[in-house]
Design a protein around this motif. Structure first.
Motif, PDB file in Angstrom:
ATOM      1  N   LYS A  51      21.336  27.969  65.757  1.00 16.27           N
ATOM      2  CA  LYS A  51      22.455  27.274  65.113  1.00 16.27           C
ATOM      3  C   LYS A  51      23.669  28.196  65.001  1.00 16.27           C
ATOM      4  O   LYS A  51      24.790  27.808  65.328  1.00 16.27           O
ATOM      5  CB  LYS A  51      22.038  26.789  63.712  1.00 16.27           C
ATOM      6  CG  LYS A  51      21.526  25.361  63.698  1.00 16.27           C
ATOM      7  CD  LYS A  51      21.234  24.936  62.264  1.00 16.27           C
ATOM      8  CE  LYS A  51      19.886  24.237  62.161  1.00 16.27           C
ATOM      9  NZ  LYS A  51      19.258  24.359  60.859  1.00 16.27           N
ATOM     10  N   THR A  52      23.415  29.427  64.494  1.00 19.43           N
ATOM     11  CA  THR A  52      24.522  30.370  64.343  1.00 19.43           C
ATOM     12  C   THR A  52      25.152  30.685  65.691  1.00 19.43           C
ATOM     13  O   THR A  52      26.375  30.799  65.807  1.00 19.43           O
ATOM     14  CB  THR A  52      24.025  31.679  63.697  1.00 19.43           C
ATOM     15  OG1 THR A  52      23.293  31.357  62.543  1.00 19.43           O
ATOM     16  CG2 THR A  52      25.177  32.586  63.346  1.00 19.43           C
ATOM     17  N   LEU A  57      30.131  30.188  68.896  1.00 19.44           N
ATOM     18  CA  LEU A  57      30.774  30.042  70.192  1.00 19.44           C
ATOM     19  C   LEU A  57      32.250  29.695  70.040  1.00 19.44           C
ATOM     20  O   LEU A  57      33.078  30.129  70.838  1.00 19.44           O
ATOM     21  CB  LEU A  57      30.063  28.970  71.022  1.00 19.44           C
ATOM     22  CG  LEU A  57      28.754  29.418  71.683  1.00 19.44           C
ATOM     23  CD1 LEU A  57      28.146  28.273  72.467  1.00 19.44           C
ATOM     24  CD2 LEU A  57      28.978  30.617  72.590  1.00 19.44           C
ATOM     25  N   ASN A  58      32.611  28.878  69.022  1.00 20.51           N
ATOM     26  CA  ASN A  58      34.046  28.656  68.834  1.00 20.51           C
ATOM     27  C   ASN A  58      34.484  28.664  67.378  1.00 20.51           C
ATOM     28  O   ASN A  58      35.388  27.954  66.985  1.00 20.51           O
ATOM     29  CB  ASN A  58      34.504  27.373  69.539  1.00 20.51           C
ATOM     30  CG  ASN A  58      33.539  26.248  69.276  1.00 20.51           C
ATOM     31  OD1 ASN A  58      32.865  26.268  68.241  1.00 20.51           O
ATOM     32  ND2 ASN A  58      33.463  25.302  70.183  1.00 20.51           N
ATOM     33  N   ASN A  59      33.788  29.480  66.562  1.00 24.05           N
ATOM     34  CA  ASN A  59      34.241  29.657  65.183  1.00 24.05           C
ATOM     35  C   ASN A  59      34.459  31.140  64.900  1.00 24.05           C
ATOM     36  O   ASN A  59      33.682  31.977  65.340  1.00 24.05           O
ATOM     37  CB  ASN A  59      33.205  29.105  64.213  1.00 24.05           C
ATOM     38  CG  ASN A  59      33.386  27.621  64.016  1.00 24.05           C
ATOM     39  OD1 ASN A  59      34.351  27.193  63.405  1.00 24.05           O
ATOM     40  ND2 ASN A  59      32.480  26.849  64.582  1.00 24.05           N
ATOM     41  N   THR A  60      35.505  31.450  64.160  1.00 25.59           N
ATOM     42  CA  THR A  60      35.826  32.857  63.957  1.00 25.59           C
ATOM     43  C   THR A  60      35.206  33.431  62.692  1.00 25.59           C
ATOM     44  O   THR A  60      35.108  34.644  62.560  1.00 25.59           O
ATOM     45  CB  THR A  60      37.344  33.066  63.871  1.00 25.59           C
ATOM     46  OG1 THR A  60      37.836  32.200  62.859  1.00 25.59           O
ATOM     47  CG2 THR A  60      38.008  32.775  65.187  1.00 25.59           C
ATOM     48  N   SER A  61      34.787  32.601  61.733  1.00 24.56           N
ATOM     49  CA  SER A  61      34.258  33.166  60.503  1.00 24.56           C
ATOM     50  C   SER A  61      32.808  33.607  60.739  1.00 24.56           C
ATOM     51  O   SER A  61      32.117  33.018  61.571  1.00 24.56           O
ATOM     52  CB  SER A  61      34.307  32.133  59.376  1.00 24.56           C
ATOM     53  OG  SER A  61      33.215  31.250  59.496  1.00 24.56           O
ATOM     54  N   PRO A  62      32.254  34.626  60.052  1.00 30.35           N
ATOM     55  CA  PRO A  62      32.955  35.383  59.021  1.00 30.35           C
ATOM     56  C   PRO A  62      33.561  36.695  59.520  1.00 30.35           C
ATOM     57  O   PRO A  62      34.003  37.487  58.715  1.00 30.35           O
ATOM     58  CB  PRO A  62      31.805  35.695  58.055  1.00 30.35           C
ATOM     59  CG  PRO A  62      30.614  35.878  58.959  1.00 30.35           C
ATOM     60  CD  PRO A  62      30.851  35.003  60.158  1.00 30.35           C
ATOM     61  N   LEU A  67      32.328  34.508  69.227  1.00 32.51           N
ATOM     62  CA  LEU A  67      31.377  35.327  69.981  1.00 32.51           C
ATOM     63  C   LEU A  67      31.885  35.654  71.386  1.00 32.51           C
ATOM     64  O   LEU A  67      31.860  36.817  71.794  1.00 32.51           O
ATOM     65  CB  LEU A  67      30.019  34.621  70.026  1.00 32.51           C
ATOM     66  CG  LEU A  67      28.901  35.393  70.701  1.00 32.51           C
ATOM     67  CD1 LEU A  67      28.559  36.645  69.935  1.00 32.51           C
ATOM     68  CD2 LEU A  67      27.660  34.515  70.836  1.00 32.51           C
ATOM     69  N   PRO A  68      32.388  34.651  72.148  1.00 38.89           N
ATOM     70  CA  PRO A  68      32.889  34.982  73.489  1.00 38.89           C
ATOM     71  C   PRO A  68      33.989  36.039  73.455  1.00 38.89           C
ATOM     72  O   PRO A  68      34.056  36.896  74.336  1.00 38.89           O
ATOM     73  CB  PRO A  68      33.424  33.646  74.015  1.00 38.89           C
ATOM     74  CG  PRO A  68      32.705  32.617  73.245  1.00 38.89           C
ATOM     75  CD  PRO A  68      32.422  33.199  71.902  1.00 38.89           C
TER      76      PRO A  68
END
Lengths: 266, 259
Positions: A51-52, A57-62, A67-68
């Motif tokens: 899930k994480t 893959l397209n979230n900047t937090s935390p 990731l990319p």
């Protein structure tokens, strides 16, 4: 005929056992957290890791980047310094191996530098060059350079003397022997060195990012520790491991392409 | 005549090159706002930390703290690593079950384990030992297994014909024949373990040579850093020398073959 069927059965059994091993591993991992054998503060089940991973893959937090983006920052840095180290290191090793004077002058210096782990270079380089790109590139360069030189040097020194003598008998000059006998026969060792360099540069990069960085996979897992987010750490570790394995795989494909005459050996 | 002249150069050139390097180092470090210490400053600092405690211990104390971590982890890695490697070579089905998991974890560099291990084991002695263990366990397993795979089948068959039982086959044929491969694995493991302890100490520790380097970075004490880098290098060199001596003792046939 019967033998073949038996072989096939055995292969299927082994493959089945392979999967069984993986399944046991993941089920135990999942259960150990779900059933509370391990605190969820120190380990997360594989389902959460997946899930994480998808979330990152397209979230900047935390940790400030996706990731990319972390991945590209790390990969660019590692590959560019690694390539520079190979381009300078391998020819230097060849020259050291073939020309006695070069070897006498340069070998002692490398013997002094070789045993110092690349990671131990990080603090002095950070102090003198800061924590920007050039500093990191230099650290990785140092870690990748030494194995390239030493293995290319050994590759030349281990050339079968019979081959050199044959070339001499047929009237080859020094330069010709160097380029057509010694260099091709050293390629196996050269690739061993390049593989070591690649591993070194990837590992050192992670360490450098953990010690001083604002982005990259090493930074991400270090921050995961500070925030007590085991899922972030494990996602980072898996990405680091997979990338390392993938680079190794590509390198061995390249080696087979460049030295096709060795394929018969294996 | 010519020959003896070239021989002299064999001794002179390496010395000259090291002196030349020291010279360049001195010149570069002596410029006004250079942060790099001169060789002389490094030597002075080295002597200073040998006799005056820094971070509650003198240099030998820190060195022992690091070495102790490596030795404890190494003892575990050797026993468990050789056992797993032998089990891989001995039983195909056991290997089929365990190997995929091993291959899954293997590409993760030991350094990348540090944050997770700290989360698991806190910041005491244990996490460093665990990280060194991770770094040295893998090469021992791989080398032991590949050593067993490459045993001359003739040796095993001869043992079987002469009536050796399973235990004899393992202890008297397989293990001695695999010894060179195991020792090669131990050598890789030792240098990897030494690197791991330095890395772990740099990230979280209050003692050890890795900690001293980071402390030098924190206080801008570059002479301390360089002195410690050299200490780390020399120790790593000594460890590998001791191991190759050990190789000569444990498998003398390797060397008699070469002569």
């Amino acid at each position: 005929m019967e033998m073949k069927a038996k072989e096939k059965k055995k292969k299927a059994l082994i493959l089945g056992l392979n999967f069984l091993g993986l399944i046991i591993f993941f089920v135990l991992w999942e259960l150990s957290v779900k059933l509370g054998w391990v605190s969820s503060k120190t380990l997360v089940p594989p389902s959460t890791v997946v899930k994480t991973f998808i979330y990152k893959l397209n979230n900047t937090s935390p940790d400030g980047s996706t990731l990319p983006k972390h991945f590209w920052t790390s990969l660019k840095l590692a590959l560019s310094s690694f390539i520079v180290a190979v381009i300078i290191g391998v020819p230097l090793g060849w020259v050291m191996g073939y020309y006695k004077v070069a070897s006498l002058v340069l070998t002692p210096i490398f013997e002094i530098l070789r045993p110092i782990p690349p990671i131990a270079w990080i603090p002095i380089i950070i102090l003198t060059m800061g924590i920007g790109m050039p500093a990191k590139m230099f650290i990785i360069f140092v870690s990748a350079f030494v194995p390239c030189v030493i293995n290319s040097y050994l590759g030349i020194r281990l050339t079968d003397p019979v081959k050199i003598n044959v070339a001499k008998t047929f009237g080859a000059n020094d330069w010709k022997i160097f380029t057509t006998v010694c260099i091709p026969s050293s390629l196996h060792m050269v690739f061993t060195g390049i593989r070591l360099s690649l591993n070194n540069s990837w590992t050192t990069l992670v360490a450098a990012e953990m010690l001083a960085g604002t982005s990259g996979l090493g930074y991400m897992i270090q921050l995961g520790r500070t925030l007590i987010r085991p899922d972030i750490i494990i996602v980072g570790m898996i990405t680091i491991g997979m990338t390392g394995a993938l680079m190794n795989f590509l390198l061995s494909r390249l080696e087979k392409k460049i030295t096709p005459w060795r394929n018969g050996d294996e | 005549m010519n020959n003896s002249k070239t021989k002299i150069w064999h001794y002179i050139l390496p010395v000259l090159s090291v002196l030349f390097m020291l010279g360049i180092w001195t010149v570069l470090a002596s410029s006004k706002n250079s942060l790099v210490p001169t060789p002389y400053e490094t030597a002075v600092r080295f002597w200073d930390i040998c006799i005056h405690p820094i971070s509650k211990a003198t240099l030998p104390g820190h060195l022992w703290a690091s070495l102790r971590r490596v030795l404890i982890a190494f003892a575990f890695a050797i026993v468990l690593g050789i056992s797993l490697g032998v089990a891989f070579g001995w039983n195909k089905y056991f290997r089929a079950v365990v190997n995929p998991v091993f291959e899954l974890l293997r590409p993760i560099p030991p350094i990348a384990w540090i944050p997770l291990v700290i989360l698991w084991c806190g910041i005491g002695e244990l996490p460093k030992v665990v990280i060194v263990f991770i770094g040295s366990f893998v090469p021992i397993v791989i080398n032991t297994y590949s050593g067993i795979k490459e045993i001359d089948p003739l040796l095993i068959n001869a043992g079987k014909i002469l009536g050796a039982n399973h235990r004899q086959l393992l202890w008297e044929i397989t293990l001695p024949a695999t010894m060179p491969a195991i020792l090669a694995g131990i050598r890789t493991a030792l240098s990897s373990g030494w690197m791991c302890v330095v890395a772990a100490e740099m990230i979280v520790a209050r003692q050890g040579v890795g900690h001293l380097i980071v402390q030098g970075q924190g206080s801008g004490d570059t002479a301390l850093i360089v002195a410690n880098m050299l200490v780390i290098g020399v120790v790593s060199m000594l460890l590998s020398t001791i191991l190759s001596k050990l190789e000569g003792v444990l498998c003398p046939w390797q060397f008699s073959n070469k002569k």
